[in-house]
Design a protein around this motif. Structure first.
Motif, PDB file in Angstrom:
ATOM      1  N   LEU A 118       0.951  -0.972   0.500  1.00  0.00           N
ATOM      2  CA  LEU A 118      -0.165   0.156  -0.209  1.00  0.00           C
ATOM      3  C   LEU A 118       0.880   0.798  -0.100  1.00  0.00           C
ATOM      4  CD1 LEU A 118      -2.403  -0.361   2.376  1.00  0.00           C
ATOM      5  CD2 LEU A 118      -2.455  -1.350   0.228  1.00  0.00           C
ATOM      6  N   ILE A 119       2.020   1.382   0.497  1.00  0.00           N
ATOM      7  CA  ILE A 119       2.801   2.472   0.756  1.00  0.00           C
ATOM      8  C   ILE A 119       3.788   2.453  -0.875  1.00  0.00           C
ATOM      9  CG2 ILE A 119       4.883   3.265   1.952  1.00  0.00           C
ATOM     10  CD1 ILE A 119       4.422   1.670   4.453  1.00  0.00           C
ATOM     11  N   SER A 120       3.723   1.781  -1.178  1.00  0.00           N
ATOM     12  CA  SER A 120       4.529   1.631  -2.555  1.00  0.00           C
ATOM     13  C   SER A 120       3.497   2.409  -3.640  1.00  0.00           C
ATOM     14  CB  SER A 120       4.903   0.237  -3.094  1.00  0.00           C
ATOM     15  OG  SER A 120       6.016  -0.039  -2.263  1.00  0.00           O
ATOM     16  N   GLY A 121       2.769   2.030  -3.521  1.00  0.00           N
ATOM     17  CA  GLY A 121       0.980   2.433  -4.124  1.00  0.00           C
ATOM     18  C   GLY A 121       0.952   4.340  -3.744  1.00  0.00           C
ATOM     19  N   ARG A 122       0.524   4.123  -2.643  1.00  0.00           N
ATOM     20  CA  ARG A 122       0.269   5.430  -2.101  1.00  0.00           C
ATOM     21  C   ARG A 122       1.645   6.669  -2.307  1.00  0.00           C
ATOM     22  NH1 ARG A 122       0.061   5.700   3.299  1.00  0.00           N
ATOM     23  NH2 ARG A 122       2.560   6.164   3.404  1.00  0.00           N
ATOM     24  N   LEU A 123       3.117   6.245  -3.235  1.00  0.00           N
ATOM     25  CA  LEU A 123       4.066   6.927  -3.094  1.00  0.00           C
ATOM     26  C   LEU A 123       4.651   6.251  -4.872  1.00  0.00           C
ATOM     27  CD1 LEU A 123       7.092   5.139  -1.121  1.00  0.00           C
ATOM     28  CD2 LEU A 123       6.310   6.961  -0.488  1.00  0.00           C
ATOM     29  N   LYS A 124       4.004   6.322  -5.390  1.00  0.00           N
ATOM     30  CA  LYS A 124       3.651   5.628  -6.990  1.00  0.00           C
ATOM     31  C   LYS A 124       2.707   7.329  -7.315  1.00  0.00           C
ATOM     32  CE  LYS A 124       3.257   3.484 -11.114  1.00  0.00           C
ATOM     33  NZ  LYS A 124       2.298   4.602 -11.438  1.00  0.00           N
ATOM     34  N   ILE A 125       1.196   7.304  -6.760  1.00  0.00           N
ATOM     35  CA  ILE A 125       1.014   8.356  -7.040  1.00  0.00           C
ATOM     36  C   ILE A 125       1.306   9.781  -6.610  1.00  0.00           C
ATOM     37  CG2 ILE A 125      -1.112   9.282  -6.495  1.00  0.00           C
ATOM     38  CD1 ILE A 125      -1.551   6.745  -7.610  1.00  0.00           C
ATOM     39  N   THR A 126       2.185   9.254  -5.476  1.00  0.00           N
ATOM     40  CA  THR A 126       2.978  10.828  -5.256  1.00  0.00           C
ATOM     41  C   THR A 126       3.504  11.572  -5.884  1.00  0.00           C
ATOM     42  OG1 THR A 126       2.273  10.307  -2.721  1.00  0.00           O
ATOM     43  CG2 THR A 126       4.492  11.873  -2.641  1.00  0.00           C
ATOM     44  N   GLN A 127       4.893  10.279  -6.285  1.00  0.00           N
ATOM     45  CA  GLN A 127       5.725  10.454  -7.200  1.00  0.00           C
ATOM     46  C   GLN A 127       4.865  11.024  -8.694  1.00  0.00           C
ATOM     47  OE1 GLN A 127       8.858  11.223  -7.686  1.00  0.00           O
ATOM     48  NE2 GLN A 127       9.373   9.341  -7.072  1.00  0.00           N
ATOM     49  N   ASP A 128       4.092  10.679  -9.266  1.00  0.00           N
ATOM     50  CA  ASP A 128       3.153  11.383 -10.190  1.00  0.00           C
ATOM     51  C   ASP A 128       2.329  12.663 -10.062  1.00  0.00           C
ATOM     52  OD1 ASP A 128       4.154   8.442 -11.886  1.00  0.00           O
ATOM     53  OD2 ASP A 128       1.979   7.629 -11.317  1.00  0.00           O
ATOM     54  N   ALA A 129       2.005  13.098  -9.214  1.00  0.00           N
ATOM     55  CA  ALA A 129       1.966  13.854  -9.065  1.00  0.00           C
ATOM     56  C   ALA A 129       2.590  15.265  -9.542  1.00  0.00           C
ATOM     57  CB  ALA A 129       1.066  13.940  -7.419  1.00  0.00           C
ATOM     58  N   LEU A 130       3.317  15.070  -8.138  1.00  0.00           N
ATOM     59  CA  LEU A 130       4.563  16.225  -8.561  1.00  0.00           C
ATOM     60  C   LEU A 130       5.469  16.151  -9.528  1.00  0.00           C
ATOM     61  CD1 LEU A 130       7.102  14.451  -5.631  1.00  0.00           C
ATOM     62  CD2 LEU A 130       6.079  16.582  -5.165  1.00  0.00           C
ATOM     63  N   LYS A 131       5.827  14.737 -10.581  1.00  0.00           N
ATOM     64  CA  LYS A 131       5.776  15.179 -11.887  1.00  0.00           C
ATOM     65  C   LYS A 131       5.006  16.108 -12.499  1.00  0.00           C
ATOM     66  CE  LYS A 131       6.837  12.449 -16.415  1.00  0.00           C
ATOM     67  NZ  LYS A 131       6.803  11.263 -16.833  1.00  0.00           N
ATOM     68  N   GLN A 132       4.049  15.867 -12.601  1.00  0.00           N
ATOM     69  CA  GLN A 132       2.825  16.736 -13.121  1.00  0.00           C
ATOM     70  C   GLN A 132       2.949  17.874 -12.847  1.00  0.00           C
ATOM     71  OE1 GLN A 132      -1.413  15.174 -12.598  1.00  0.00           O
ATOM     72  NE2 GLN A 132      -0.711  13.539 -12.298  1.00  0.00           N
ATOM     73  N   ILE A 133       2.835  18.536 -11.267  1.00  0.00           N
ATOM     74  CA  ILE A 133       3.409  19.281 -10.839  1.00  0.00           C
ATOM     75  C   ILE A 133       4.894  20.765 -11.103  1.00  0.00           C
ATOM     76  CG2 ILE A 133       4.123  20.792  -8.996  1.00  0.00           C
ATOM     77  CD1 ILE A 133       2.341  19.314  -6.796  1.00  0.00           C
ATOM     78  N   ALA A 134       5.932  19.460 -11.298  1.00  0.00           N
ATOM     79  CA  ALA A 134       6.939  20.284 -12.196  1.00  0.00           C
ATOM     80  C   ALA A 134       6.725  20.226 -13.649  1.00  0.00           C
ATOM     81  CB  ALA A 134       8.181  18.554 -11.633  1.00  0.00           C
ATOM     82  N   GLU A 135       6.143  19.572 -14.248  1.00  0.00           N
ATOM     83  CA  GLU A 135       5.503  19.912 -15.539  1.00  0.00           C
ATOM     84  C   GLU A 135       5.131  21.248 -15.965  1.00  0.00           C
ATOM     85  OE1 GLU A 135       3.714  16.292 -17.208  1.00  0.00           O
ATOM     86  OE2 GLU A 135       5.389  15.363 -17.447  1.00  0.00           O
ATOM     87  N   ALA A 136       3.695  20.587 -14.554  1.00  0.00           N
ATOM     88  CA  ALA A 136       3.371  22.299 -14.908  1.00  0.00           C
ATOM     89  C   ALA A 136       4.212  23.610 -14.242  1.00  0.00           C
ATOM     90  CB  ALA A 136       2.140  22.272 -14.183  1.00  0.00           C
TER      91      ALA A 136
END
Length: 349
Positions: free
Chosen positions: A71-89
């Motif tokens: 579950l932690i790995s799933g949350r971290l993956k979602i977090t990493q994807d979100a940070l990538k979106q923020i970085a691109e924006a």
């Protein structure tokens, strides 16, 4: 000579007791055949039961941590994807600010880019996973970021009140056109920064906590496994996007607008670096959780084999015992039925 009386009732009762015992043993043998383990650990191992209980307890704890790590790995993956979106924006927003700073972009284009940045930042920071907000720190059941552009926004009300208090008029007042670049810089430093980089962030913008989620990833190791919306990079992005989104709707003159753009450019540039650090840190945590899970799986395999050596049964022997008990039960049923048919009246007739 003394004789002992024998009756069909006594014989029938004796067979009934034997049948009950055989059925109990058959139930136990069938369970062992189905599970591959002894039905009664205490009976089979005696004093060795304590070791089995200890091994099983540790095995179940490690298996629970492995499940939690998933579950932690799933949350971290979602977090990493979100940070990538923020970085691109933020990179897109920074490109617009670069163009605006040189005077090659219209004010409405700059404002639209800031509004897009603000909407994306708010939406991403309010992302949830398995019913928990991943950027809320330990307040996972609370939406972390106030929507600045929503009606009744407390953050916007505080921002407009700060402008009114600092200048003595609203942004739409014709007097706003007389605000100089130096005066705008003073307003941003004294009135706006505390709302984003100071205590005003928690008061008006964020319901997240600075404290992050700490998870156990092995029997002896814990680590932080979340990112908070209160990170300074998020605050700087919000400040840059909110100031341009809100104040470009007013009657500001060219000097004040240029001051806003220059300050936003600095803030977003700093935020890009901060978000890159967050991505790197999150990646390290992902690797740490993955490595911990791999080590646990090795330990689980060893424990499972040790437990198996203690409580496992020979499947061939278990099958033979089940077959023998089934035959015994069938014979007992047959004999019981024959004895129940014995009758003195039937014999005399």
């Amino acid at each position: 000579m003394k004789t002992t009386s024998v009756s069909t009732a006594a014989l029938s009762q004796s067979l009934r007791f034997s049948l009950v015992r055989a059925q109990m043993e058959l139930t136990r043998a069938q369970k062992e055949l189905q599970t591959g383990k002894v039905a009664d650990t205490g009976l089979a191992l005696g004093a060795g039961t304590a070791r089995t209980v200890s091994l099983t307890r540790d095995f179940e704890r490690m298996q629970g941590i492995v499940d939690s790590n998933s579950l932690i790995s799933g949350r971290l993956k979602i977090t990493q994807d979100a940070l990538k979106q923020i970085a691109e924006a933020s990179q897109t927003f920074l490109s617009t600010l670069t163009t605006s700073s040189s005077g090659d972009a219209l004010g409405n284009v700059t404002q639209a880019s800031a509004r897009t940045m603000l909407d994306q930042l708010t939406g991403i920071l309010n992302t949830s996973y398995n019913g928990e907000h991943i950027f809320a720190g330990t307040n996972t059941d609370v939406t972390p970021i106030d929507d600045f552009t929503a009606p009744g926004s407390g953050a916007k009300a505080a921002f407009d009140a700060a402008f009114q208090a600092h200048f003595g008029f609203s942004k739409t007042d014709p007097a706003a056109a007389s605000i100089t670049a130096a005066e705008m810089d003073g307003f941003l430093a004294s009135a706006v920064e505390p709302q984003f980089l100071g205590s005003g962030w928690e008061a008006n913008w964020s319901s997240a906590t600075d404290q992050k989620i700490v998870s156990r990833v092995t029997l002896t190791e814990t680590t932080e496994t979340s990112v908070s919306a209160n990170d300074v990079g998020m605050r700087k992005l919000a400040m840059a996007a909110a100031t341009i989104t809100d104040l470009f709707d007013g009657n500001l003159g060219p000097g004040a607008r240029q001051a806003l753009i220059d300050r936003a450019f600095t803030l977003v540039s700093e935020a890009v670096g901060s978000i890159a650090d967050l991505q790197a840190t999150t990646g390290l945590i992902e690797k740490r959780v993955s490595d911990a899970t791999a080590r646990l799986n090795v330990q689980i395999d060893l424990f499972e084999r040790q437990i198996g050596n203690l409580v496992s049964v020979d499947p061939y022997e278990a099958k033979t015992r089940v077959d023998a008990l089934l035959g015994q039960v069938e014979v007992s049923y047959a004999l019981t039925a024959r004895f129940q048919q014995l009758s003195l009246l039937r014999f005399l007739s």
